[in-house]
Write an enzyme that holds these catalytic residues in place. Structure first.
Site, short mmCIF file in Angstrom:
data_model
loop_
_atom_site.label_atom_id
_atom_site.label_comp_id
_atom_site.label_asym_id
_atom_site.label_seq_id
_atom_site.Cartn_x
_atom_site.Cartn_y
_atom_site.Cartn_z
N GLU A 335 0.80 -1.22 0.00
CA GLU A 335 0.00 0.00 0.00
C GLU A 335 0.84 1.28 0.00
O GLU A 335 0.76 2.09 0.91
CB GLU A 335 -0.94 -0.02 1.21
CG GLU A 335 -1.91 -1.19 1.16
CD GLU A 335 -2.87 -1.24 2.34
OE1 GLU A 335 -4.02 -1.65 2.12
OE2 GLU A 335 -2.47 -0.87 3.46
C1 ACM Z 1 -2.03 -5.29 4.36
O1 ACM Z 1 -3.08 -5.78 4.82
N1 ACM Z 1 -1.98 -4.03 3.96
C2 ACM Z 1 -0.81 -6.09 4.23
#
Ligand code: ACM
Length: 762
Positions: A335
């Site tokens: 992310e």
């Molecule tokens: C995640 O759940 N962003 C690894």
């Protein structure tokens, strides 16, 4: 005296009826044979170790003795082996280098005259001790005993992990130790400690004191779910905490004594906002004034791939390496939005100089540099599956979380993979009906679904399957502010994953697991674990019979308790009607049910003229939102915005025609719409409800705008059309999308969507 005798007789006859209940081992051993008799542990029982000189064997024997003291109230003495002791009725821990059961396997033989644990490693003996703990009773009894058995055991996977997110909420050291204890008891061997986040930096780094002075604290936290309130609300309460290096060393030692390896996670290049708040020069736009994040989600504020940042991260990792002796360092990698890099002249220039074609390749460049550094220190990296994007670093292990695709792709590239797909391993998802559960991030992952997980993807060849090194459950803590709330979500689901990671391949029988788990739970009670009791839940499914009535089928995960229920609103008890088969309902009814093990259900079934009637869409709903075209008339209403399973969503307009089959009296048509403004879910601008006898001529129509307050919490808004005395066969609903999000909304100018559930025809 007489009284005691009766008790003993009773308990021995119970024993005889249910011999299997003696062996509630989780994970269940690879080879097991139950035998007659038992080994009684008394104050003269010794824990005998051989060779007596092996420090780790001595330490694990002492740990076992102290755990028996805590659980069973009996103090056992650890003694070195001797010819005299060898003949006695004792518990023997014996290193036997000739055993070929891998570095975690063991043999355990329990007979009425002795208990013998053998393994080629101290770790194997430790797991034998965990099995013994499970064979012993949960609490204090006059003479604790282990039922006789012969076990040969070893795990399926070398990596059996759990991740705890200490970034969103700081988790105190005593709790971290308790968490590790519970893991070890179920033979999990890897604790992934998520130590840095946008919302908090949790590890003391001596060279960069502001990481904890500034980065470990946030001013406040968002109230409720991310999109629950518009505008978002904040609690005004500071939240923070960090682990000193001394505390970390203490936890590492504690974990080592339980043969648990800790993998620290230092997130990069994203989830770095707390670090940027501490050292703004590490961001691409220091003038921005970074702050430790107060709400969840994915932040655009990420590390700039500058030399300053690499120096900083290498310094941080140098201290991290000194604290954690394990081979792996988790570097995050998930992310990481590329907005800041796209807007940065420095990043664009760096990409040109290094021939990087896009920002994904820039991320790959970032991770490769860090990997090179860590490899040079003898360590290896693990990263979330985004590290595949732009090219995998040469020696990286991939943790597959966005489903299994990342894991499959990595294994095909001959990289090791830890499987942790969100659909089966995210233990922060709801484990039961979201309407009656504590607030969670979303999703739906009940215990039996976790247990059904098979980590080996069928897409991989036998050769590629070798790269799947194990399985991990993740506990993200956005909505879990306390140790108690973590325990509630983690257990017993993590115990199901422990068995998946350990038990050999082949069919895993949930009923069998549930039975063992039920008998094992008192051991968690002794450890004061706030586990969820959803194993005992009753759930209901409906189907229509030929007469157009609905039949409600009740079921439970816990197969051997009985269900009792009422239909008159009264609290059920064991004198209420016992459930033996589907309950037929002819009108809207609330079913209240209970089991003797504490299972409860209260659910209203809405019967109406449209129930189970077919309908057609003139405009399709969002894909997958109503795959079988049944949700709008299935008699189950969406109960809460927390639970999206019953809701059908529309990114455009809605145009639905329900066919009641015959012309009948229709007095009222109603349906509900979701309001989740933060999530761009605006109720429709207007709703037209029209009825017709022939499906062509819609004479009667009631048109209404949907009015509501934009501000405030998420909500469910009813729309009701009152036809008084009309007759019709067809009901048509047309709803108009509300357009785009208004000025002032975080997504101003972007399209809205809406969602509805049951079309109730009366
Ligand atoms: C995640 O759940 N962003 C690894």
């Amino acid at each position: 005296m007489k009284h005691l005798l009766i008790c003993l007789l009773l308990s021995s006859s119970l024993f005889a009826q249910t011999p299997d209940n003696q062996y509630n081992l989780i994970p269940f051993p690879a080879r097991f044979s139950g035998q007659n008799g038992q080994f009684s542990v008394t104050s003269s029982t010794r824990v005998v170790i051989a060779p007596a000189t092996d420090a780790s064997v001595k330490a694990l024997a002492q740990l076992f003795a102290s755990q028996v003291k805590t659980a069973n109230g009996l103090a056992l003495t650890v003694a070195p082996t001797s010819p005299a002791l060898a003949k006695g009725a004792h518990i023997f821990f014996t290193l036997n280098k000739k055993l070929v059961l891998g570095d975690e396997g063991y043999k355990l033989t329990v007979t009425p005259t002795k208990v013998l644990a053998e393994a080629s490693t101290a770790k194997g003996l430790f797991y034998a001790a965990q099995t013994m703990r499970q064979l012993l009773p949960a609490g204090q009894t006059t003479t604790p005993a282990m039922p006789a058995c012969a076990i040969t055991d070893k795990p399926r996977y070398g990596y059996r992990g759990l991740m705890l997110d200490a970034g969103r909420y700081f988790m105190p050291v005593p709790f971290v130790k308790k968490f590790i204890d519970i893991m070890a008891m179920h033979k999990q061997n890897t604790f992934h400690w998520h130590l840095t986040e946008d919302q908090g930096w949790r590890i003391e780094i001596k060279k960069y004191p502001k990481l904890t002075q500034v980065g470990s604290k946030r001013a406040e936290s968002i109230v409720g779910q991310y999109s629950q309130n518009y505008p978002q609300q904040f609690d005004g309460k500071p939240s923070g905490g960090f682990y000193t290096q001394e505390e970390i060393k203490d936890v590492v030692r504690y974990a080592q004594s339980r043969f648990v390896t800790i993998i620290p996670e230092i997130e990069m290049p994203g989830h770095a906002q707390a670090a940027l708040a501490s050292y703004p020069e590490l961001g691409c736009d220091p003038a921005k004034g970074y702050q430790v994040a107060t709400k969840w989600g994915v932040s655009d504020q990420v590390y700039c791939p500058s030399e300053k940042t690499f120096t900083f991260l290498q310094d941080v990792l140098t201290e991290v390496i000194a604290l954690f002796p394990g081979k792996y360092i988790h570097i995050g990698g998930d992310e990481c939005p590329k907005t800041a890099w796209k807007n940065s002249a420095f990043c664009q220039d760096l990409m040109k100089k290094n021939n990087l074609k896009d920002e994904h390749e820039l991320q790959s460049y970032f991770i490769r540099r860090i990997e090179k550094f860590l490899n040079s220190k003898g360590r290896s990296i693990i990263g979330w599956d985004e590290i595949l994007e732009g090219g995998l670093a040469p020696n990286a292990t991939v943790m597959s979380w966005r489903g299994t695709e990342g894991g499959i792709a990595a294994a095909k590239q001959k990289h090791n993979v830890v499987m942790s797909p969100n659909g089966t391993c995210y233990l922060d998802y709801y484990q039961s009906n979201p309407a009656t559960e504590p607030l969670a991030i979303g999703g739906y992952l009940p215990l039996d679904q976790v247990y059904a997980y098979e980590p080996l993807p069928t897409e991989l060849s036998a050769d590629e399957q070798k790269y799947i090194v194990g399985v991990q459950g993740n506990i993200w803590t956005e909505y879990l502010p306390t140790p108690e709330s973590v325990e509630y979500m983690a257990f017993p689901r993590a115990i199901a994953l422990a068995e998946i990671g350990w038990m050999q391949t082949g069919p895993h029988n949930f009923e069998d697991f549930a039975q063992r788990l039920k008998n094992h739970l008192p051991k968690l009670d002794v450890m004061s674990v706030n586990y969820a009791k959803r194993l005992f839940d009753i759930s209901a499914t409906t189907q229509a019979n030929d007469q157009g009535q609905i039949q409600v089928r009740l079921s439970k995960l816990d197969s051997d308790s009985r269900i009792f229920y009422t239909l008159n609103g009264k609290e059920p008890n064991e004198k209420s009607t016992e459930y033996i088969g589907p309950i037929t309902l002819t009108k809207t009814t609330t079913i209240r049910a209970m089991t003797q093990t504490g299972g409860r259900l209260t659910q209203t079934f809405t019967l109406h003229k449209g129930k189970n009637k077919p309908y057609t869409y003139a405009i399709a709903p969002d894909s997958n939102s109503d795959p079988k075209t049944t949700k709008l008339t299935d008699g189950v209403r969406g109960e809460t915005p927390r639970d999206r399973r019953q809701w059908t969503s529309f990114s455009g307009d809605m145009d639905v025609l329900v066919d009641l089959g015959d012309v009948t009296s229709v007095t009222k048509v109603s349906l509900n719409f979701l309001k989740i403004i933060m999530n761009r879910s605006f109720p429709p601008a207007s709703v037209d409800i029209a009825i017709s006898k022939d499906g062509k001529d819609f004479k009667e129509a009631i048109s209404q705008p949907v009015t509501y307050d934009l501000n405030g919490p998420w909500d469910i808004l009813p729309v009701v059309a009152d036809f008084k005395t009309a007759r019709a066969r067809y009901v048509r609903i047309r709803a108009k999308n509300a357009g785009v999000c208004p000025a002032g909304h975080p997504n101003a100018g972007e399209k809205t969507w809406f969602a509805t559930d049951e079309i109730v025809v009366e």
